[in-house]
Design an enzyme around this catalytic site. Structure first.
Site, PDB file in Angstrom:
ATOM      1  N   ASN A 124      -9.992  -0.573  -0.908  1.00 23.14           N
ATOM      2  CA  ASN A 124      -8.539  -0.474  -0.869  1.00 23.14           C
ATOM      3  C   ASN A 124      -7.963  -1.042  -2.168  1.00 23.14           C
ATOM      4  OD1 ASN A 124      -5.815  -0.701  -0.373  1.00 23.14           O
ATOM      5  ND2 ASN A 124      -6.033  -1.673   1.623  1.00 23.14           N
ATOM      6  N   HIS A 126      -3.710   7.031   2.024  1.00 23.66           N
ATOM      7  CA  HIS A 126      -4.037   5.689   1.519  1.00 23.66           C
ATOM      8  C   HIS A 126      -5.414   5.301   2.063  1.00 23.66           C
ATOM      9  CE1 HIS A 126      -3.945   1.550   0.517  1.00 23.66           C
ATOM     10  NE2 HIS A 126      -3.840   1.134   1.765  1.00 23.66           N
ATOM     11  N   CYS A 150       0.814  -1.222   0.000  1.00 24.20           N
ATOM     12  CA  CYS A 150       0.000   0.000   0.000  1.00 24.20           C
ATOM     13  C   CYS A 150       0.845   1.269   0.000  1.00 24.20           C
ATOM     14  CB  CYS A 150      -0.954  -0.010   1.187  1.00 24.20           C
ATOM     15  SG  CYS A 150      -2.050  -1.418   1.121  1.00 24.20           S
TER      16      CYS A 150
END
Ligand code: UT7
Length: 332
Positions: free
Chosen positions: A286, A256, A116
């Site tokens: 995500n 994020h 990520c």
């Protein structure tokens, strides 16, 4: 003349059409829209359907659109870096495949895997090539087909992830804009909480690994949450302090998008009101290396030249980081 910096001079993103809603998920596993919205903040995520399609197909669309939007010929590109943990195949690099698909032929290209935090690590890597003075046009693309490593019978992970790609063009500038500073960290001890058990060199694929579903994401959610919520907020606060930035100096936090509660905690730690925090987790979930460029792309029309942005991420590895950017252009 000012210092040579790398400026983001264009942004584009691409998501597949198919929307996997909480409602549909609740028919696949024992979950509910209420649980997912309360604990994570996701309403739907996009899924790349169709045989033979991978992260390069997501990246191709994002990069193709970026070239056309910025009026850039593929021949002008010097370097392509693709942040991904779902490469089309072990090798060659997905960046090479994207370059081939869009006709980039005078460049070198490679992948970068930092889960990520991948987009931020790749962004700074690309910026360093620009700052060297040798490279004039660098594309950084974050592309992840997370549906390819998600177990849709595991309710603890399947609501979380989606497929997407986002790409930026980096070019040199001597103005007071561009990538101003960054802080990055990694801690390999975190691997035990978030990883894929098989398919790598330590445990190559066998019938047993497939039967045991070891090619999907394994996550101990609560442990990852505890590290994420502290480290993402701390590293965002640290870059503010190092650059003497107060909350009122910051136009946007670009976090994020893993969990709305982690995003909220980061914004609060920085002293920012919610309206200065970019959020689109509800629409895409995500998307790993794509979340940050996907946010920038959706909010592009609100960004003005000189706006101070703090980009922040936390993810598998563990990896985490923050980047201080001064936006380089007004809405077109
Ligand atoms: O981007 C990469 C880095 N990853 C992250 O940042 C993710 C960090 N972690 C998280 O965001 C959260 O830990 C999750 C969203 C993954 C999970 O939320 P949580 O609040 O930590 O839930 P939990 O794992 O503590 O589970 C609470 C309860 C459990 O039931 P019991 O044991 O209390 O009866 C779970 O079994 O919720 C249950 N549960 C679910 N219930 C309905 C877990 N998943 C679901 C589900 N639907 N999908």
């Amino acid at each position: 003349m000012g210092k040579l910096r790398a400026a983001i001079t264009g942004i584009n993103a691409w998501v597949p059409e198919y929307r996997l809603t909480n409602h549909e998920l609740s028919r696949m596993v024992d979950t509910s829209d209420e649980w997912i919205m309360q604990r994570v903040g996701i309403k739907e995520r996009r899924i790349l359907k169709g045989d033979g399609l991978g992260s390069s197909d997501l990246g191709e669309q994002a990069v193709r659109g970026l070239l056309s939007k910025t009026g850039t010929s593929p021949d002008e590109i010097d370097l392509v870096i693709c942040a991904t943990i779902t490469p089309d195949m072990f090798f060659p690099a997905t960046a090479n495949i994207i370059s081939d698909k869009v006709g980039i032929k005078n460049a070198f290209s490679f992948d970068l895997a930092a889960a990520c935090s991948g987009f931020l690590f790749a962004l700074q890597t690309g910026a360093t090539y620009i700052e060297s003075g040798r490279y004039k046009k660098v594309i950084v693309v974050g592309a992840d087909k997370m549906s390819s490593i998600t177990d849709y019978s595991d309710r603890t992970t399947c609501p979380l992830f989606g497929d997407a790609a986002g790409a930026v063009l980096l070019e040199p500038t001597t103005e007071e804009t561009g990538i101003m500073d960054y802080i990055f960290r990694s801690d390999g001890a975190g691997r035990k909480f978030l990883h894929i058990k098989a398919g790598g060199s330590i445990r190559p694929a066998t019938h047993e690994t497939v039967d045991a579903k070891e090619h999907f994401i394994y996550q101990e959610g609560q442990s990852v949450f505890k590290f994420a919520v502290v480290n993402m907020a701390d590293i965002a606060a640290e870059i503010m302090e190092r650059n003497n930035l107060r909350a009122e100096d910051i136009a946007w936090l670009v976090p994020h998008q893993a969990n709305l509660r982690i995003i909220d905690a980061t914004g609060r730690r920085m002293g920012l009101p919610p309206e200065k925090v970019m959020i689109n987790i509800q629409n895409y979930g995500n998307t790993t290396a794509a979340t940050i460029p996907l946010c920038l792309w959706e909010y592009e029309s609100k960004l003005k030249k000189g706006d101070v942005l703090i980009l922040a991420a936390f993810g598998g590895g563990f990896t985490w980081g923050s980047v201080y950017v001064k936006w380089a252009y007004d809405p077109k």
